[in-house]
Design an enzyme around this catalytic site. Structure first.
Site, PDB file in Angstrom:
ATOM      1  N   ARG A  37       0.818  -1.219   0.000  1.00 45.96           N
ATOM      2  CA  ARG A  37       0.000   0.000   0.000  1.00 45.96           C
ATOM      3  C   ARG A  37       0.850   1.268   0.000  1.00 45.96           C
ATOM      4  NH1 ARG A  37      -4.648  -1.860   4.344  1.00 45.96           N
ATOM      5  NH2 ARG A  37      -5.649  -3.428   3.023  1.00 45.96           N
ATOM      6  N   ARG A  41      -2.859   6.088  -0.376  1.00 48.40           N
ATOM      7  CA  ARG A  41      -3.557   6.984   0.546  1.00 48.40           C
ATOM      8  C   ARG A  41      -2.707   7.768   1.523  1.00 48.40           C
ATOM      9  NH1 ARG A  41      -6.555   2.031   3.759  1.00 48.40           N
ATOM     10  NH2 ARG A  41      -4.665   0.932   4.398  1.00 48.40           N
ATOM     11  N   ARG A  50      -6.528  12.153  -6.748  1.00 48.96           N
ATOM     12  CA  ARG A  50      -7.751  11.362  -6.694  1.00 48.96           C
ATOM     13  C   ARG A  50      -9.015  12.195  -6.480  1.00 48.96           C
ATOM     14  NH1 ARG A  50      -8.720   6.539  -4.475  1.00 48.96           N
ATOM     15  NH2 ARG A  50     -10.869   7.250  -4.709  1.00 48.96           N
ATOM     16  N   ASP A  86      -6.747  -2.681  -7.516  1.00 47.12           N
ATOM     17  CA  ASP A  86      -7.484  -3.281  -6.416  1.00 47.12           C
ATOM     18  C   ASP A  86      -7.833  -4.703  -6.795  1.00 47.12           C
ATOM     19  OD1 ASP A  86     -10.157  -3.907  -4.792  1.00 47.12           O
ATOM     20  OD2 ASP A  86      -9.057  -2.342  -3.739  1.00 47.12           O
ATOM     21  N   TYR A 165     -15.316 -11.966  -0.066  1.00 48.79           N
ATOM     22  CA  TYR A 165     -16.053 -10.735  -0.355  1.00 48.79           C
ATOM     23  C   TYR A 165     -17.361 -11.039  -1.073  1.00 48.79           C
ATOM     24  CZ  TYR A 165     -12.370  -7.414   0.944  1.00 48.79           C
ATOM     25  OH  TYR A 165     -11.470  -6.654   1.645  1.00 48.79           O
TER      26      TYR A 165
END
Length: 380
Positions: A37, A41, A50, A86, A165
């Site tokens: 990651r 972010r 973004r 992702d 998921y």
């Protein structure tokens, strides 16, 4: 299947990088470092880019995905880029109703809970990804053109994590519905796992063929499983997913062709990482991985012991310590490096992903610490 002659591994551009050597079990003079990651972010430049763009739209915009992948390499001087995407991207491209909800994660329009639900899902043909993954291939090519000798790592979600998921309909703490389906209807579960393996395997293969020099399979939720359930209900599908890249090879040319003219055929290195999977490490390696990623819950020397002392390791700085005072983090990182010396080779990483509130300056300083420790060791 041979990689194209212009692929960064085939051309020799990344084949001798510290990351690829470490993944092959050769200990380089300086321990390579990158962060799960790292692309995203925690970086202000990422948040600026973004603005106004949904996560999955960003993943499918080749220029944006490439730029986000490159940002931490420029800033931190890490030894590899990790492709910005992702794990649910291939689900979206094959026709599944899925969105990434900020603050929550992937949310499915309809949960897959019954045999009929599974039958409807698996009627979606994974082969549509051969054309649908064009934006991913373009983004990878753009990125590797910019990275040069720095390798790019492609990644995908392991079949169980995708299945979890799908069955839960979104994030879950215990994955109770997925584990229930596994036992209540093993035939439906097997169909679901075969389908997720085909979907995620094609996603991973597309990235490698487009220029990624290594591949990482993430099984974020495998830690919810017993060893028996993992081996019986999950490992075969993970092996099938990895098989989509296991056949990809390249010829490594010797550095001194006059002294040793023999070429060596090598496979694209594959890393397998899971969260809370300390009891599953040997089984996760056995599916066909070259390297095992270790989370922060067990020390690397213990992970090495469980793997028989023969497997390259990746990990395992505790992400929580990124916010600790520098002397605390520094001591922890040096301890991880020391424990990593027990393995054949070691790539320093986090024991999970970069927290979004992490100070980017800390990551840059951490990279410098690892590189400096390597230089000091080499000169000792």
């Amino acid at each position: 299947m041979n990689l194209d002659a212009q692929h960064p591994l085939s051309s020799g551009l990344t084949a001798d990088s510290s990351l690829i050597r470490a993944y092959q079990g050769v200990r380089p003079a300086q321990t390579p470092v990158w962060f799960m990651r790292q692309a995203g972010r925690s970086l202000p430049e990422y948040r600026d880019l973004r603005v106004g763009t949904d996560m999955l739209d960003a993943c499918l915009d080749p220029a944006m995905a490439s730029e986000i992948t490159l940002q931490p390499v420029r800033r931190h001087r890490v030894d590899a880029g990790i492709f910005f995407s992702d794990i649910v991207v291939p689900l979206r491209l094959v026709g599944v109703d899925v969105e990434i909800v900020p603050g929550r994660g992937p949310v499915l329009g309809t949960a897959v809970r019954t045999r009929a639900d599974v039958a409807t899902l698996v009627s979606l043909d994974p082969s549509v990804l051969d054309a649908g993954l064009a934006p991913i291939r373009e983004a990878v090519t753009r990125t590797t053109d910019e990275l040069g000798a720095t390798p790019l790592i492609g990644f995908a979600g392991a079949p169980f994590t995708l299945a979890a998921y799908l069955v839960e309909g979104g994030p879950s703490k215990d994955h109770i519905h997925a584990r229930t389906l596994m036992h209540a209807d093993p035939a439906a579960w097997a169909d679901l796992m075969a389908w997720t393996a085909a979907v995620t395997g094609r996603f991973l293969r597309a990235q490698v063929l487009a220029g990624a020099s290594a591949a990482q399979l993430f099984d974020s939720w495998a830690g919810a499983l017993s060893q028996a359930d993992y081996v019986r209900y999950v490992a075969p599908a993970s092996a099938q997913a990895i098989s989509h890249v296991r056949d990809l090879t390249y010829l490594e040319r010797p550095a001194d062709e006059a002294a040793d003219p023999q070429e060596v055929r090598r496979n694209v290195p594959v890393v397998h990482f899971g969260v809370g999977t300390g009891e599953l490490l040997a089984d996760m390696h056995a599916i066909g991985a070259d390297v095992v990623g270790v989370d922060y819950r067990i020390p690397l020397d213990e992970a090495n012991r469980r793997l028989g002392g023969t497997v390259p390791l990746q990990g395992n700085v505790d992400p929580a310590l990124l916010a600790a005072p520098w002397p605390v983090l520094e001591a922890h990182v040096l301890d991880v490096l020391e424990r990593g010396r027990s393995a054949p080779s070691h790539v320093l990483n986090l024991g999970h992903g970069v927290p979004p509130e992490t100070d980017p300056g800390v990551l840059t300083r951490l990279v410098g610490l690892v590189h400096e420790a390597g230089r000091a060791s080499a000169s000792a």
